[in-house]
Design a protein around this motif. Sequence first.
Motif, PDB file in Angstrom:
ATOM      1  N   THR A   1     -17.818 -10.481  -0.177  1.00 45.57           N
ATOM      2  CA  THR A   1     -16.643 -10.120   0.639  1.00 45.57           C
ATOM      3  C   THR A   1     -16.214  -8.109   1.002  1.00 45.57           C
ATOM      4  N   ALA A   2     -17.349  -7.742  -0.217  1.00 45.55           N
ATOM      5  CA  ALA A   2     -17.399  -6.423   0.316  1.00 45.55           C
ATOM      6  C   ALA A   2     -17.728  -6.038   0.590  1.00 45.55           C
ATOM      7  N   ILE A   3     -19.371  -6.480   1.472  1.00 48.21           N
ATOM      8  CA  ILE A   3     -20.914  -6.030   1.989  1.00 48.21           C
ATOM      9  C   ILE A   3     -20.273  -6.621   3.547  1.00 48.21           C
ATOM     10  N   ARG A   4     -20.077  -7.421   4.144  1.00 47.12           N
ATOM     11  CA  ARG A   4     -19.608  -7.895   5.196  1.00 47.12           C
ATOM     12  C   ARG A   4     -18.469  -8.317   5.400  1.00 47.12           C
ATOM     13  N   ASP A   5     -17.460  -9.139   5.324  1.00 46.53           N
ATOM     14  CA  ASP A   5     -15.472  -8.728   5.572  1.00 46.53           C
ATOM     15  C   ASP A   5     -14.833  -8.326   4.829  1.00 46.53           C
ATOM     16  N   ASP A   6     -14.973  -7.669   4.270  1.00 45.77           N
ATOM     17  CA  ASP A   6     -14.027  -6.229   4.454  1.00 45.77           C
ATOM     18  C   ASP A   6     -14.761  -5.081   3.854  1.00 45.77           C
ATOM     19  N   VAL A   7     -15.823  -4.375   4.631  1.00 49.22           N
ATOM     20  CA  VAL A   7     -16.357  -3.142   3.930  1.00 49.22           C
ATOM     21  C   VAL A   7     -16.133  -1.633   3.854  1.00 49.22           C
ATOM     22  N   SER A   8     -13.872  -1.821   3.450  1.00 47.91           N
ATOM     23  CA  SER A   8     -13.601  -0.984   3.895  1.00 47.91           C
ATOM     24  C   SER A   8     -14.121   0.305   2.637  1.00 47.91           C
ATOM     25  N   GLU A   9     -13.859  -0.349   1.476  1.00 47.57           N
ATOM     26  CA  GLU A   9     -14.169  -0.029   0.370  1.00 47.57           C
ATOM     27  C   GLU A   9     -15.601   0.772   0.150  1.00 47.57           C
ATOM     28  N   ASN A  10     -15.979   0.395   0.100  1.00 49.78           N
ATOM     29  CA  ASN A  10     -17.860   1.079   0.677  1.00 49.78           C
ATOM     30  C   ASN A  10     -18.059   1.235   1.822  1.00 49.78           C
ATOM     31  N   LEU A  11     -17.256   1.901   2.427  1.00 50.80           N
ATOM     32  CA  LEU A  11     -17.837   2.803   3.744  1.00 50.80           C
ATOM     33  C   LEU A  11     -16.761   3.137   3.004  1.00 50.80           C
ATOM     34  N   LEU A  12     -15.793   3.431   3.221  1.00 46.60           N
ATOM     35  CA  LEU A  12     -15.097   5.408   2.114  1.00 46.60           C
ATOM     36  C   LEU A  12     -16.079   5.646   1.346  1.00 46.60           C
ATOM     37  N   ALA A  13     -16.700   4.535  -0.298  1.00 48.93           N
ATOM     38  CA  ALA A  13     -17.147   5.461  -1.095  1.00 48.93           C
ATOM     39  C   ALA A  13     -18.320   5.799  -0.728  1.00 48.93           C
ATOM     40  N   VAL A  14     -19.264   5.563   0.724  1.00 48.95           N
ATOM     41  CA  VAL A  14     -20.542   5.956   1.366  1.00 48.95           C
ATOM     42  C   VAL A  14     -19.943   7.494   1.305  1.00 48.95           C
ATOM     43  N   GLU A  15     -18.769   7.308   2.458  1.00 46.36           N
ATOM     44  CA  GLU A  15     -18.430   8.787   3.716  1.00 46.36           C
ATOM     45  C   GLU A  15     -17.395   9.535   2.316  1.00 46.36           C
ATOM     46  N   THR A  16     -17.384   8.809   1.064  1.00 46.63           N
ATOM     47  CA  THR A  16     -17.063  10.493  -0.072  1.00 46.63           C
ATOM     48  C   THR A  16     -18.012  10.964  -0.669  1.00 46.63           C
ATOM     49  N   LEU A  17     -19.490   9.899  -1.003  1.00 48.32           N
ATOM     50  CA  LEU A  17     -20.315  10.421  -1.548  1.00 48.32           C
ATOM     51  C   LEU A  17     -20.602  11.394  -0.358  1.00 48.32           C
ATOM     52  N   GLU A  18     -21.168  10.850   0.312  1.00 50.78           N
ATOM     53  CA  GLU A  18     -21.309  12.799   1.640  1.00 50.78           C
ATOM     54  C   GLU A  18     -21.337  13.553   1.597  1.00 50.78           C
ATOM     55  N   ALA A  19     -19.251  13.427   1.951  1.00 48.62           N
ATOM     56  CA  ALA A  19     -19.085  14.336   1.980  1.00 48.62           C
ATOM     57  C   ALA A  19     -19.177  15.848   0.927  1.00 48.62           C
ATOM     58  N   ALA A  20     -19.244  14.620  -0.461  1.00 51.89           N
ATOM     59  CA  ALA A  20     -19.340  15.530  -1.931  1.00 51.89           C
ATOM     60  C   ALA A  20     -20.527  15.501  -2.204  1.00 51.89           C
ATOM     61  N   GLU A  21     -21.469  15.615  -1.773  1.00 47.32           N
ATOM     62  CA  GLU A  21     -23.047  15.758  -1.855  1.00 47.32           C
ATOM     63  C   GLU A  21     -24.243  16.502  -0.743  1.00 47.32           C
ATOM     64  N   GLY A  22     -22.904  15.777  -0.160  1.00 48.24           N
ATOM     65  CA  GLY A  22     -23.897  15.809   1.379  1.00 48.24           C
ATOM     66  C   GLY A  22     -24.389  16.959   1.533  1.00 48.24           C
ATOM     67  N   PRO A  23     -25.483  17.393   3.271  1.00 47.37           N
ATOM     68  CA  PRO A  23     -25.512  15.935   3.852  1.00 47.37           C
ATOM     69  C   PRO A  23     -27.294  15.185   2.866  1.00 47.37           C
ATOM     70  N   LEU A  24     -27.124  14.087   3.315  1.00 46.43           N
ATOM     71  CA  LEU A  24     -27.868  12.620   2.494  1.00 46.43           C
ATOM     72  C   LEU A  24     -28.338  12.663   3.720  1.00 46.43           C
ATOM     73  N   ASP A  25     -30.146  12.038   3.280  1.00 48.75           N
ATOM     74  CA  ASP A  25     -30.467  11.992   4.068  1.00 48.75           C
ATOM     75  C   ASP A  25     -30.708   9.706   4.174  1.00 48.75           C
ATOM     76  N   ILE A  26     -30.713   9.841   3.128  1.00 49.89           N
ATOM     77  CA  ILE A  26     -30.458   8.366   3.121  1.00 49.89           C
ATOM     78  C   ILE A  26     -29.315   8.088   1.664  1.00 49.89           C
ATOM     79  N   VAL A  27     -28.709   7.199   2.113  1.00 48.75           N
ATOM     80  CA  VAL A  27     -27.390   5.759   0.969  1.00 48.75           C
ATOM     81  C   VAL A  27     -28.123   4.469   1.061  1.00 48.75           C
ATOM     82  N   PHE A  28     -28.079   4.231   0.007  1.00 49.59           N
ATOM     83  CA  PHE A  28     -29.042   2.971  -1.183  1.00 49.59           C
ATOM     84  C   PHE A  28     -27.087   2.122  -1.070  1.00 49.59           C
ATOM     85  N   VAL A  29     -27.101   1.329  -0.389  1.00 43.47           N
ATOM     86  CA  VAL A  29     -25.936   0.179  -0.709  1.00 43.47           C
ATOM     87  C   VAL A  29     -26.466  -1.118  -1.329  1.00 43.47           C
ATOM     88  N   GLU A  30     -26.226  -1.253  -2.789  1.00 39.72           N
ATOM     89  CA  GLU A  30     -27.075  -1.896  -3.599  1.00 39.72           C
ATOM     90  C   GLU A  30     -25.828  -3.112  -4.201  1.00 39.72           C
TER      91      GLU A  30
END
Length: 240
Positions: free
Chosen positions: A76-105
């Motif tokens: 559900t979180a990786i396909r149907d409603d990805v908003s929480e994961n997208l927020l996590a990825v974007e927040t991580l990039e904003a805090a630690e970026g620029p990044l080359d790769i983000v692995f989403v497990e």
Amino acid sequence: MSAEPERALRVGIAGPVGTGKSSLAAALCGALSDELRLGVVTNDIYTDEDARFLRSQGVLAPERIVAVQTGCCPHTAIRDDVSENLLAVETLEAAEGPLDIVFVESGGDNLTATFSPALADTQIFVLDCAGGDDVPRKGGPGVERADLLVINKIDIAPLVGASVERMVSDANDRREGRPTFPTSLRAPDDVVRVADWVRGELARHRAGELVPADPGPMAPHVHAADDHHHDHEHSHAHTH
């Protein structure tokens, strides 16, 4: 020439419970962290266990590893409603970026688990020999259409009576030329092979050549029955 993308390549890692998704993420971070800026977003239903495991491996700074607690079936979180994961990825990039790769497990799921192309640019699906060497033949969107299929734990295949050759052959029959890597994460050369594939995907991403494909949530497939030589269609839905 295309301009370099403004965000990191997002590599989805999915597969059933216990196949080695977290161990693969840790191995890739260990192989790539000296040359690339990496982050990881993990998914668990109620805990942050996978994130704690990755932090314990010392492959990345702890702040580069973020946990999402989905509270629902992992797909559900990786396909149907990805908003929480997208927020996590974007927040991580904003805090630690620029990044080359983000692995989403992804959390451990079944053979139908795939990432939305809105979340992952490229997808790795992980099976293991202990799950049975008939699993690739059973198919499913993750097995059939992930960009890379990793058949993990080949070092224990003799102990569980699994044929790696059969698994690779059955997978290749279904994958229409997409790569399948038989892998032991204890073998440095196998880790290098997967890391090189990730480097290739990053190069395509930077060149603007990587267009995420949608494997489909529950794609049916057709194959010939062994005994009756007729085609039939079914989808591999699994219960949790």
